[in-house]
Design a protein around this motif. Sequence first.
Motif, PDB file in Angstrom:
ATOM      1  N   SER A 235       6.766 -19.880  26.290  1.00  0.00           N
ATOM      2  CA  SER A 235       7.710 -20.837  25.707  1.00  0.00           C
ATOM      3  C   SER A 235       7.700 -22.326  26.179  1.00  0.00           C
ATOM      4  O   SER A 235       7.595 -23.210  25.658  1.00  0.00           O
ATOM      5  CB  SER A 235       8.929 -20.419  25.610  1.00  0.00           C
TER       6      SER A 235
ATOM      7  N   GLN B  56      11.452 -19.761  18.985  1.00  0.00           N
ATOM      8  CA  GLN B  56      11.501 -18.194  19.263  1.00  0.00           C
ATOM      9  C   GLN B  56      12.887 -17.732  18.683  1.00  0.00           C
ATOM     10  O   GLN B  56      12.928 -16.629  18.017  1.00  0.00           O
ATOM     11  CB  GLN B  56      11.734 -17.971  20.834  1.00  0.00           C
TER      12      GLN B  56
ATOM     13  N   ASP C 231       6.095 -20.066  18.186  1.00  0.00           N
ATOM     14  CA  ASP C 231       6.805 -19.338  19.308  1.00  0.00           C
ATOM     15  C   ASP C 231       7.357 -17.992  18.927  1.00  0.00           C
ATOM     16  O   ASP C 231       8.417 -18.029  18.720  1.00  0.00           O
ATOM     17  CB  ASP C 231       7.572 -20.129  20.003  1.00  0.00           C
ATOM     18  N   GLU C 232       6.781 -17.037  18.903  1.00  0.00           N
ATOM     19  CA  GLU C 232       7.015 -15.695  18.454  1.00  0.00           C
ATOM     20  C   GLU C 232       7.911 -15.801  17.188  1.00  0.00           C
ATOM     21  O   GLU C 232       8.935 -15.436  17.111  1.00  0.00           O
ATOM     22  CB  GLU C 232       7.780 -14.880  19.394  1.00  0.00           C
TER      23      GLU C 232
HETATM   24 MG   LIG Z   1       9.615 -17.270  24.673  1.00  0.00          MG
END
Ligand SMILES: [Mg+2]
Lengths: 271, 249
Positions: free
Chosen positions: B43, B72, B149-150
């Motif tokens: 991240s 995220q 991010d994910e």
């Molecule tokens: Mg992360």
Amino acid sequence: MIAAAWTGRLGRTGRFLWSAWSGLAALSLLAALWQFGHEVYGDFILPAPLATVRAMGAILSDPKSWDIAVLTSRRAVEGFVVSALAGALAGLAAGYSPATMRAARPLVTVLLGVPPIAWIVLAMIWFGSTDGTVVVTILIASSPLVFVGVAEGVTTRDRSLDDMARAFGAGPVKRLTTLGLRHVAAHLFPALAISLGTAFKVAVMAELLANVGGIGGELARARANLDVAGALAWVMIAVAALIAFEYGIVHPVRSEFERWRAAAVPWGVKR
Amino acid sequence: MSVLQLRDVGHSYFGRTVLDGIDLSVARGEVVALVGPSGCGKSTLVHVAAGVMEPRRGRVERAYARHGMVFQGPRLLPWATALDNIAYPLRISGMRRGERAQRARAAAERVAFDRADLGKFPVELSGGMQQRVAIARALVAEPDFLFFDEPFTALDAALKRRMQDLVIDASRAAHFAALFVTHDLIEAARIAHRILVLDVAGRGVAGERRLDGEPGAREDRAVFETVQSFLKGDPLFRHIHDVDERRVA
Ligand SMILES: [Mg+2]
Ligand SMILES: Nc1ncnc2c1ncn2[C@@H]1O[C@H](COP(=O)(O)OP(=O)(O)OP(=O)(O)O)[C@@H](O)[C@H]1O
């Protein structure tokens, strides 16, 4: 979409009016206690609520009295607007700059610690018997409240949203206008409601002591004449003016800003 | 020609180094997956690359016009409706209200977000719906580079697949490049051209594997087998499923 927004607004107004009933019930209870006090202590100490309402009617049927009420309201609102602006700007500065915050904290403690009556005396010496005395006293008494609310709002802002905005290319000004101010508003409105109340109270008090007319001046006269019903009637007029401003302006704007909070509340417990 | 280039980038929080000596580049139209164990600094790397944070060391060079980002968490404005949240990047760029709403509705459609829910606030949306709003927000300004991010962690398996297909299609149609952080190797092997593995302690990029074929043209079976061979035989992926080792140590 627009229609939905308006039905939502209508629903909120409906709920608001409905809640007025419970408010009315509480006020009736107060009136009952008042009546009881009247029956125990007699007409001279505590006139009956109805007699007071009648006195109020008599006062309000005179156009000159309206001018008096408007004069006080104007002073209170002037002081309120000035102190809201000053408090909000100083609060924003302090929230975004920790050094300013450290310097401002003790000042706020001092300002809030000094009773308003002391400021009235000082303001009377500085400004004499003018509007300035009233407005300055309100400014000193109620801007710290706004300041604390706003500064608190800025420091509790969600920094991850700031990062999000930065990722989408928002500069400092855009972040302030689209995120900072919006978040601060949530803390600002409760502070504004309190400071509006303070403004009316301090206005009446300053008028009474500085002898500059208005509702405070009428109260002084009622005291000189031992006219308890008249004094109570003027108090009720001052309270009515405050309520008119609070529920006419502060609350509707606030509920518009807090629709999302209302949306989070499950059905049946909306207040 | 690369549209994003990181040269010897390093970052530290309060004196604790979490990233060091990162070199990576993303070519035009290329989707690069970035994998690594939890807490290794993925991240942080994406935030630095997207300009959310200034790197303590090194340089970030960007040669694209505009980027979008999916964080995220959803990171939605709690006081704004789904529609206004999606339109937020357009508001920042100063677009008129009417056009904003129109573009936001189109973006919502692309992520299969129901039109009827556009007037709701984030608190009234499920986790998956919130994440789709965040994805639509990243796509709304039609960026030519995307940071993920994910992004699909909160979605169920079916929706996750659909969103992955959406990224694959969108990257081909709009020809955007992307840096895609994930801890799911299957996901990485489905949507990326190339997989980068970050070092366990954030000390540089441990290595990279180029994937055969184009994203979207790969058979599920082939994807599965690639991942199995990575996990069983490839030393590069040995630490992928470790938890944050620095915290355990
Ligand atoms: Mg992360
Ligand atoms: N704001 C911060 N302040 C201090 N330390 C931080 C901060 N953000 C992250 N860290 C630390 O930096 C390291 C890397 O964090 P990062 O969020 O980049 O990891 P990650 O690879 O994204 O992990 P995950 O896969 O769990 O999301 C972690 O050890 C974390 O504790």
